[in-house]
Write a protein that holds these residues in place. Sequence first.
Motif, PDB file in Angstrom:
ATOM      1  N   THR A 227       0.838  -1.197   0.000  1.00 47.06           N
ATOM      2  CA  THR A 227       0.000   0.000   0.000  1.00 47.06           C
ATOM      3  C   THR A 227       0.873   1.248   0.000  1.00 47.06           C
ATOM      4  OG1 THR A 227      -0.166  -0.030   2.420  1.00 47.06           O
ATOM      5  CG2 THR A 227      -1.927  -1.123   1.176  1.00 47.06           C
ATOM      6  N   VAL A 228       0.331   2.288  -0.578  1.00 41.41           N
ATOM      7  CA  VAL A 228       1.007   3.586  -0.642  1.00 41.41           C
ATOM      8  C   VAL A 228       0.099   4.574   0.093  1.00 41.41           C
ATOM      9  CG1 VAL A 228       1.961   5.365  -2.155  1.00 41.41           C
ATOM     10  CG2 VAL A 228       1.981   2.956  -2.877  1.00 41.41           C
ATOM     11  N   PRO A 229       0.297   4.767   1.402  1.00 40.47           N
ATOM     12  CA  PRO A 229      -0.627   5.572   2.191  1.00 40.47           C
ATOM     13  C   PRO A 229      -0.837   6.989   1.660  1.00 40.47           C
ATOM     14  CG  PRO A 229       0.837   4.336   3.619  1.00 40.47           C
ATOM     15  CD  PRO A 229       1.354   4.156   2.227  1.00 40.47           C
ATOM     16  N   ALA A 232      -3.825   7.468  -0.677  1.00 43.33           N
ATOM     17  CA  ALA A 232      -5.183   7.087  -0.272  1.00 43.33           C
ATOM     18  C   ALA A 232      -6.239   8.046  -0.797  1.00 43.33           C
ATOM     19  CB  ALA A 232      -5.266   6.994   1.251  1.00 43.33           C
ATOM     20  N   SER A 233      -5.934   9.319  -0.829  1.00 41.48           N
ATOM     21  CA  SER A 233      -6.918  10.299  -1.291  1.00 41.48           C
ATOM     22  C   SER A 233      -6.834  10.545  -2.797  1.00 41.48           C
ATOM     23  CB  SER A 233      -6.723  11.629  -0.548  1.00 41.48           C
ATOM     24  OG  SER A 233      -5.430  12.173  -0.832  1.00 41.48           O
ATOM     25  N   GLU A 234      -5.850   9.934  -3.456  1.00 45.88           N
ATOM     26  CA  GLU A 234      -5.656  10.173  -4.892  1.00 45.88           C
ATOM     27  C   GLU A 234      -6.386   9.156  -5.759  1.00 45.88           C
ATOM     28  OE1 GLU A 234      -4.246  12.874  -5.511  1.00 45.88           O
ATOM     29  OE2 GLU A 234      -3.234  13.286  -3.609  1.00 45.88           O
ATOM     30  N   MET A 235      -6.637   7.958  -5.224  1.00 46.11           N
ATOM     31  CA  MET A 235      -7.431   6.951  -5.926  1.00 46.11           C
ATOM     32  C   MET A 235      -8.461   6.410  -4.953  1.00 46.11           C
ATOM     33  SD  MET A 235      -6.446   3.325  -7.794  1.00 46.11           S
ATOM     34  CE  MET A 235      -5.390   4.012  -9.053  1.00 46.11           C
ATOM     35  N   ALA A 236      -9.730   6.661  -5.256  1.00 48.49           N
ATOM     36  CA  ALA A 236     -10.806   6.248  -4.354  1.00 48.49           C
ATOM     37  C   ALA A 236     -12.053   5.929  -5.170  1.00 48.49           C
ATOM     38  CB  ALA A 236     -11.095   7.351  -3.331  1.00 48.49           C
ATOM     39  N   TRP A 237     -13.010   5.262  -4.539  1.00 45.36           N
ATOM     40  CA  TRP A 237     -14.223   4.806  -5.200  1.00 45.36           C
ATOM     41  C   TRP A 237     -15.341   4.937  -4.186  1.00 45.36           C
ATOM     42  CZ3 TRP A 237     -16.217   4.488  -9.625  1.00 45.36           C
ATOM     43  CH2 TRP A 237     -17.059   3.470 -10.075  1.00 45.36           C
ATOM     44  N   ASN A 238     -16.248   5.885  -4.403  1.00 44.75           N
ATOM     45  CA  ASN A 238     -17.274   6.202  -3.431  1.00 44.75           C
ATOM     46  C   ASN A 238     -18.659   6.175  -4.070  1.00 44.75           C
ATOM     47  OD1 ASN A 238     -15.488   6.935  -1.119  1.00 44.75           O
ATOM     48  ND2 ASN A 238     -14.795   8.509  -2.540  1.00 44.75           N
ATOM     49  N   ILE A 239     -19.684   6.060  -3.249  1.00 46.20           N
ATOM     50  CA  ILE A 239     -21.057   6.019  -3.741  1.00 46.20           C
ATOM     51  C   ILE A 239     -21.687   7.399  -3.591  1.00 46.20           C
ATOM     52  CG2 ILE A 239     -23.335   4.968  -3.459  1.00 46.20           C
ATOM     53  CD1 ILE A 239     -21.940   2.493  -2.365  1.00 46.20           C
ATOM     54  N   GLY A 240     -22.088   7.980  -4.716  1.00 49.06           N
ATOM     55  CA  GLY A 240     -22.761   9.271  -4.710  1.00 49.06           C
ATOM     56  C   GLY A 240     -24.231   9.115  -5.034  1.00 49.06           C
ATOM     57  N   ASP A 241     -24.933  10.236  -5.126  1.00 48.92           N
ATOM     58  CA  ASP A 241     -26.358  10.209  -5.412  1.00 48.92           C
ATOM     59  C   ASP A 241     -26.652   9.967  -6.893  1.00 48.92           C
ATOM     60  OD1 ASP A 241     -26.987  10.711  -2.752  1.00 48.92           O
ATOM     61  OD2 ASP A 241     -26.978  12.884  -3.029  1.00 48.92           O
ATOM     62  N   GLU A 242     -25.663  10.238  -7.753  1.00 44.66           N
ATOM     63  CA  GLU A 242     -25.844  10.065  -9.194  1.00 44.66           C
ATOM     64  C   GLU A 242     -24.808   9.086  -9.735  1.00 44.66           C
ATOM     65  OE1 GLU A 242     -25.727  13.947 -10.921  1.00 44.66           O
ATOM     66  OE2 GLU A 242     -27.711  14.494 -10.183  1.00 44.66           O
ATOM     67  N   GLY A 243     -24.707   7.947  -9.073  1.00 41.83           N
ATOM     68  CA  GLY A 243     -23.753   6.929  -9.486  1.00 41.83           C
ATOM     69  C   GLY A 243     -22.553   6.868  -8.565  1.00 41.83           C
ATOM     70  N   PHE A 244     -21.689   5.903  -8.820  1.00 48.70           N
ATOM     71  CA  PHE A 244     -20.459   5.771  -8.050  1.00 48.70           C
ATOM     72  C   PHE A 244     -19.450   6.774  -8.580  1.00 48.70           C
ATOM     73  CE2 PHE A 244     -21.336   0.940  -7.321  1.00 48.70           C
ATOM     74  CZ  PHE A 244     -22.486   1.279  -6.633  1.00 48.70           C
ATOM     75  N   ALA A 251      -2.017  12.693  -9.786  1.00 51.46           N
ATOM     76  CA  ALA A 251      -0.864  12.270  -8.990  1.00 51.46           C
ATOM     77  C   ALA A 251      -0.661  10.757  -9.034  1.00 51.46           C
ATOM     78  CB  ALA A 251      -1.032  12.719  -7.538  1.00 51.46           C
ATOM     79  N   VAL A 252      -1.691   9.998  -9.447  1.00 57.90           N
ATOM     80  CA  VAL A 252      -1.607   8.534  -9.392  1.00 57.90           C
ATOM     81  C   VAL A 252      -0.490   7.973 -10.260  1.00 57.90           C
ATOM     82  CG1 VAL A 252      -2.823   6.385  -9.902  1.00 57.90           C
ATOM     83  CG2 VAL A 252      -3.974   8.205  -8.639  1.00 57.90           C
ATOM     84  N   PRO A 253      -0.366   8.372 -11.526  1.00 59.16           N
ATOM     85  CA  PRO A 253       0.741   7.826 -12.323  1.00 59.16           C
ATOM     86  C   PRO A 253       2.114   8.072 -11.697  1.00 59.16           C
ATOM     87  CG  PRO A 253      -0.854   8.894 -13.753  1.00 59.16           C
ATOM     88  CD  PRO A 253      -1.247   9.242 -12.349  1.00 59.16           C
ATOM     89  N   PRO A 347      -7.820   1.327  -5.106  1.00 57.04           N
ATOM     90  CA  PRO A 347      -7.945   2.359  -4.076  1.00 57.04           C
ATOM     91  C   PRO A 347      -7.096   2.018  -2.866  1.00 57.04           C
ATOM     92  CG  PRO A 347     -10.089   1.832  -4.994  1.00 57.04           C
ATOM     93  CD  PRO A 347      -9.123   0.812  -5.532  1.00 57.04           C
ATOM     94  N   GLY A 348      -6.551   3.075  -2.301  1.00 56.95           N
ATOM     95  CA  GLY A 348      -5.775   2.809  -1.092  1.00 56.95           C
ATOM     96  C   GLY A 348      -4.540   3.653  -0.868  1.00 56.95           C
ATOM     97  N   LEU A 349      -3.680   3.831  -1.782  1.00 56.70           N
ATOM     98  CA  LEU A 349      -3.440   3.204  -3.071  1.00 56.70           C
ATOM     99  C   LEU A 349      -2.828   1.828  -2.843  1.00 56.70           C
ATOM    100  CD1 LEU A 349      -3.058   3.550  -6.291  1.00 56.70           C
ATOM    101  CD2 LEU A 349      -0.840   4.478  -5.697  1.00 56.70           C
ATOM    102  N   THR A 350      -3.439   0.794  -3.425  1.00 54.96           N
ATOM    103  CA  THR A 350      -3.005  -0.580  -3.220  1.00 54.96           C
ATOM    104  C   THR A 350      -2.378  -1.132  -4.489  1.00 54.96           C
ATOM    105  OG1 THR A 350      -4.834  -0.907  -1.671  1.00 54.96           O
ATOM    106  CG2 THR A 350      -3.765  -2.882  -2.531  1.00 54.96           C
ATOM    107  N   VAL A 351      -1.270  -1.841  -4.330  1.00 57.57           N
ATOM    108  CA  VAL A 351      -0.623  -2.536  -5.440  1.00 57.57           C
ATOM    109  C   VAL A 351      -0.679  -4.031  -5.150  1.00 57.57           C
ATOM    110  CG1 VAL A 351       1.462  -2.793  -6.841  1.00 57.57           C
ATOM    111  CG2 VAL A 351       0.961  -0.592  -5.750  1.00 57.57           C
ATOM    112  N   GLU A 352      -1.431  -4.759  -5.980  1.00 56.12           N
ATOM    113  CA  GLU A 352      -1.521  -6.207  -5.864  1.00 56.12           C
ATOM    114  C   GLU A 352      -0.753  -6.848  -7.024  1.00 56.12           C
ATOM    115  OE1 GLU A 352      -2.804  -8.062  -3.571  1.00 56.12           O
ATOM    116  OE2 GLU A 352      -4.294  -6.841  -2.489  1.00 56.12           O
TER     117      GLU A 352
END
Length: 361
Positions: A227-229, A232-244, A251-253, A347-352
């Motif tokens: 993980t790259v702490p 964490a705020s640069e790659m995320a996946w959240n549920i909104g009112d008009e879709g995810f 910054a992710v690349p 998300p996380g940023l996690t590297v698997e």
Amino acid sequence: MTATIRAIGTAVPDTTLDQGAVRDLFAGQPDLGRLGARIVPAAFDASAVEHRHTVIEELDAARPGGLFRQESGALVSPSTGTRNDRYRDLAPALFVAAARDAVERAAIASDRVTHLVTVSCTGFTQPGPDIDVVDQLGLPAGVFRHHIGFMGCCAAFPALRIAAAFAEADPDAVVLVVCAELCTLHVRASDDPDQIVANSVFGDGAAAAVVTSGGPGLRIERFATATVPEGASEMAWNIGDEGFEMVLSTAVPKLVGVHVPAAVTALLGEGETFTDLPVWAVHPGGRAILDRAQDALALPDGAVASSRAVLRDHGNMSSATVLFVLRDAVEQGLAPGSPVAAVAFGPGLTVESARLTAVGA
């Protein structure tokens, strides 16, 4: 005995989106602001995506309008509940098609499947599509079922870890892993740069893998997670009112480029370098992510050719994508004993990541 991926199956929706045409659709939205008008063409043209597949037929401007697009061409943004209703209706067919393809390619009778692991982060429903897979493929009624949800683009790896654990513990286990993502359910017209990037790269698709103890295919040698702490705020996946809502910042690349070498060093044997592994199935989260990973690992173009081919032909299908890449690599030809590295970012940023070895019949 070590677990082996015996076969990989894939499936995509019937509707194909030409990247230029869908770029023009988003660029022509009446409410697009000045910022969006600049970013949309640049993001779509730089994506290295030529076409993608979608369950939303009306995203093809040549087709009649529908829930997501009016006849005028204006995009509509349905509620999250409405989008999830589409997921409930449309996801099962993709799960079933990919699963059937994998089982047929493995030449293993479906009634021998002992475990079913499903993966998806683009919708929620229960009973889930795993029930459809059991019913339509004729899996045993008592098959063990497990679902991995909302882990994002790297979720195929924990699914394969679970499959490998079952196969290594029981030589008679036949584990079916199915990843299906309907990413385009969450597109919407927007001036937000993250949403525009998501609109430009994400597609729909499903992939499945049959995992057993031993046999020909891709032998699973080991896994690694990092993980790259600070990401964490640069790659995320959240549920909104008009879709995810996808957060995929610029910054992710850079973060991938800085951290991926240390994250995948565990895949190397003593004295090996990254270039000693001839095939790298790198999840093509986007062109810039793939470029940075290739540069950071000093890989030749041939090592990531399958990743670029999948990005070009399918875009980013979230968790299913790395299995598409592995299947392409197998179809291009792998000599017995050839090592393969697989990597995905979430998300996380996690590297698997995982190290595999091609095993002949």
